[in-house]
Design a protein around this motif. Sequence first.
Motif, PDB file in Angstrom:
ATOM      1  N   ARG A   1      11.522 -11.004 -19.888  1.00 39.55           N
ATOM      2  CA  ARG A   1      12.268 -10.428 -18.773  1.00 39.55           C
ATOM      3  C   ARG A   1      11.516 -10.587 -17.456  1.00 39.55           C
ATOM      4  N   LYS A   2      10.205 -10.452 -17.534  1.00 42.19           N
ATOM      5  CA  LYS A   2       9.404 -10.586 -16.318  1.00 42.19           C
ATOM      6  C   LYS A   2       9.505 -12.010 -15.773  1.00 42.19           C
TER       7      LYS A   2
ATOM      8  N   GLN B   1      12.024 -14.100 -16.191  1.00 38.64           N
ATOM      9  CA  GLN B   1      13.365 -14.270 -15.635  1.00 38.64           C
ATOM     10  C   GLN B   1      13.477 -13.604 -14.274  1.00 38.64           C
ATOM     11  N   PHE B   2      12.880 -12.427 -14.138  1.00 45.59           N
ATOM     12  CA  PHE B   2      12.908 -11.719 -12.865  1.00 45.59           C
ATOM     13  C   PHE B   2      12.186 -12.515 -11.775  1.00 45.59           C
ATOM     14  N   VAL B   3      11.024 -13.032 -12.101  1.00 43.39           N
ATOM     15  CA  VAL B   3      10.250 -13.819 -11.132  1.00 43.39           C
ATOM     16  C   VAL B   3      11.013 -15.083 -10.761  1.00 43.39           C
TER      17      VAL B   3
ATOM     18  N   GLY C   1      14.261 -15.631 -10.967  1.00 40.09           N
ATOM     19  CA  GLY C   1      15.440 -15.226 -10.195  1.00 40.09           C
ATOM     20  C   GLY C   1      15.082 -14.869  -8.764  1.00 40.09           C
ATOM     21  N   SER C   2      13.960 -14.182  -8.579  1.00 44.99           N
ATOM     22  CA  SER C   2      13.513 -13.828  -7.225  1.00 44.99           C
ATOM     23  C   SER C   2      13.177 -15.073  -6.416  1.00 44.99           C
TER      24      SER C   2
END
Length: 87
Positions: free
Chosen positions: A2-3, A5-7, A9-10
Amino acid sequence: MRKAQFVLGSIVLVWLAGGSPARADYDYAWCIQNSEYGYPGDCSYQTREQCLMSASGRKGYCAQNPGYTAVRPPLQPSLRGRRVPPY
């Protein structure tokens, strides 16, 4: 996971939001030309006076837009040989 994907996506969001400055499609009669804008330059000026005021202090100069196509008014019929009544 998840981390990551978050990075990712950001990063994509920042890339999409800050790609390049917005540009309006101006095609006016006068352009500022200098090394920053290239040729034909920043053609967002309707009059020479507007262009000169904006170019002041920028080490540039104003020139007519070579691609400017002004809408010209229709030609008036010639009055030669016609009698024009006085008002």
